[in-house]
Motif scaffolding. Structure first.
Motif, PDB file in Angstrom:
ATOM      1  N   VAL A  66      -6.284 -44.614  36.619  1.00  0.00           N
ATOM      2  CA  VAL A  66      -5.574 -44.533  37.886  1.00  0.00           C
ATOM      3  C   VAL A  66      -4.586 -45.691  37.944  1.00  0.00           C
ATOM      4  O   VAL A  66      -4.944 -46.831  37.661  1.00  0.00           O
ATOM      5  N   ILE A  67      -3.353 -45.386  38.284  1.00  0.00           N
ATOM      6  CA  ILE A  67      -2.327 -46.427  38.437  1.00  0.00           C
ATOM      7  C   ILE A  67      -2.483 -47.009  39.840  1.00  0.00           C
ATOM      8  O   ILE A  67      -2.438 -46.276  40.823  1.00  0.00           O
ATOM      9  N   ARG A  68      -2.638 -48.316  39.922  1.00  0.00           N
ATOM     10  CA  ARG A  68      -3.004 -48.932  41.189  1.00  0.00           C
ATOM     11  C   ARG A  68      -1.920 -49.763  41.860  1.00  0.00           C
ATOM     12  O   ARG A  68      -2.113 -50.218  42.972  1.00  0.00           O
ATOM     13  N   SER A  69      -0.800 -49.960  41.193  1.00  0.00           N
ATOM     14  CA  SER A  69       0.256 -50.770  41.805  1.00  0.00           C
ATOM     15  C   SER A  69       1.586 -50.445  41.137  1.00  0.00           C
ATOM     16  O   SER A  69       1.613 -49.890  40.028  1.00  0.00           O
ATOM     17  N   PRO A  70       2.689 -50.802  41.761  1.00  0.00           N
ATOM     18  CA  PRO A  70       3.995 -50.598  41.116  1.00  0.00           C
ATOM     19  C   PRO A  70       4.098 -51.344  39.789  1.00  0.00           C
ATOM     20  O   PRO A  70       4.701 -50.839  38.836  1.00  0.00           O
ATOM     21  N   GLU A  71       3.499 -52.520  39.698  1.00  0.00           N
ATOM     22  CA  GLU A  71       3.532 -53.283  38.449  1.00  0.00           C
ATOM     23  C   GLU A  71       2.769 -52.561  37.347  1.00  0.00           C
ATOM     24  O   GLU A  71       3.230 -52.484  36.206  1.00  0.00           O
ATOM     25  N   HIS A  72       1.598 -52.039  37.693  1.00  0.00           N
ATOM     26  CA  HIS A  72       0.797 -51.298  36.721  1.00  0.00           C
ATOM     27  C   HIS A  72       1.546 -50.043  36.266  1.00  0.00           C
ATOM     28  O   HIS A  72       1.539 -49.694  35.083  1.00  0.00           O
ATOM     29  N   PHE A  73       2.206 -49.363  37.195  1.00  0.00           N
ATOM     30  CA  PHE A  73       3.019 -48.186  36.878  1.00  0.00           C
ATOM     31  C   PHE A  73       4.091 -48.543  35.851  1.00  0.00           C
ATOM     32  O   PHE A  73       4.231 -47.882  34.826  1.00  0.00           O
ATOM     33  N   ASN A  74       4.860 -49.595  36.123  1.00  0.00           N
ATOM     34  CA  ASN A  74       5.945 -50.007  35.226  1.00  0.00           C
ATOM     35  C   ASN A  74       5.431 -50.456  33.863  1.00  0.00           C
ATOM     36  O   ASN A  74       6.031 -50.131  32.831  1.00  0.00           O
ATOM     37  N   GLU A  75       4.331 -51.194  33.832  1.00  0.00           N
ATOM     38  CA  GLU A  75       3.753 -51.645  32.566  1.00  0.00           C
ATOM     39  C   GLU A  75       3.261 -50.466  31.728  1.00  0.00           C
ATOM     40  O   GLU A  75       3.485 -50.417  30.518  1.00  0.00           O
ATOM     41  N   THR A  76       2.599 -49.509  32.370  1.00  0.00           N
ATOM     42  CA  THR A  76       2.076 -48.345  31.652  1.00  0.00           C
ATOM     43  C   THR A  76       3.208 -47.475  31.125  1.00  0.00           C
ATOM     44  O   THR A  76       3.173 -47.017  29.975  1.00  0.00           O
ATOM     45  N   ARG A  77       4.218 -47.253  31.944  1.00  0.00           N
ATOM     46  CA  ARG A  77       5.375 -46.463  31.503  1.00  0.00           C
ATOM     47  C   ARG A  77       6.069 -47.133  30.318  1.00  0.00           C
ATOM     48  O   ARG A  77       6.404 -46.471  29.331  1.00  0.00           O
TER      49      ARG A  77
END
Length: 96
Positions: A66-77
């Motif tokens: 589960v992506i939990r923050s905008p930072e996590h979203f950007n890092e995963t992408r």
């Protein structure tokens, strides 16, 4: 596999990043309301296995998070999109 990932993009899910590697696939997506993760993954695996016609090619399990923050979203992408370069695959065409 790339065509299969894109097929229901915007209908059953929204793709944010994907990468088809020689021995695995990364896909970052948001499920649309009413869509079921197990059914989406089954359709990807079933369709590609039949199209390739090489018997069993997919493992039963998968790894999800589960992506939990905008930072996590950007890092995963970024991780998904940079995966081919990290593996030494220059000009790898199967990234989105």
């Amino acid at each position: 596999m790339a065509q299969t990932l894109r097929h229901f993009d915007g209908e059953r899910y929204e793709l944010h990043a994907w990468c088809v590697m020689p021995n695995h696939v990364h896909a970052m997506f948001y499920l649309e309301r009413g869509s079921d993760l197990e059914k989406v993954l089954h359709s990807w695996k079933s369709y590609t296995a039949h199209a390739i016609d090489r018997g069993v090619i997919w493992q039963r399990e998968y790894f999800d998070r589960v992506i939990r923050s905008p930072e996590h979203f950007n890092e995963t992408r970024a991780y998904i999109r940079n995966n081919p370069a990290k593996a030494g695959l220059v000009n790898w065409p199967w990234v989105g």
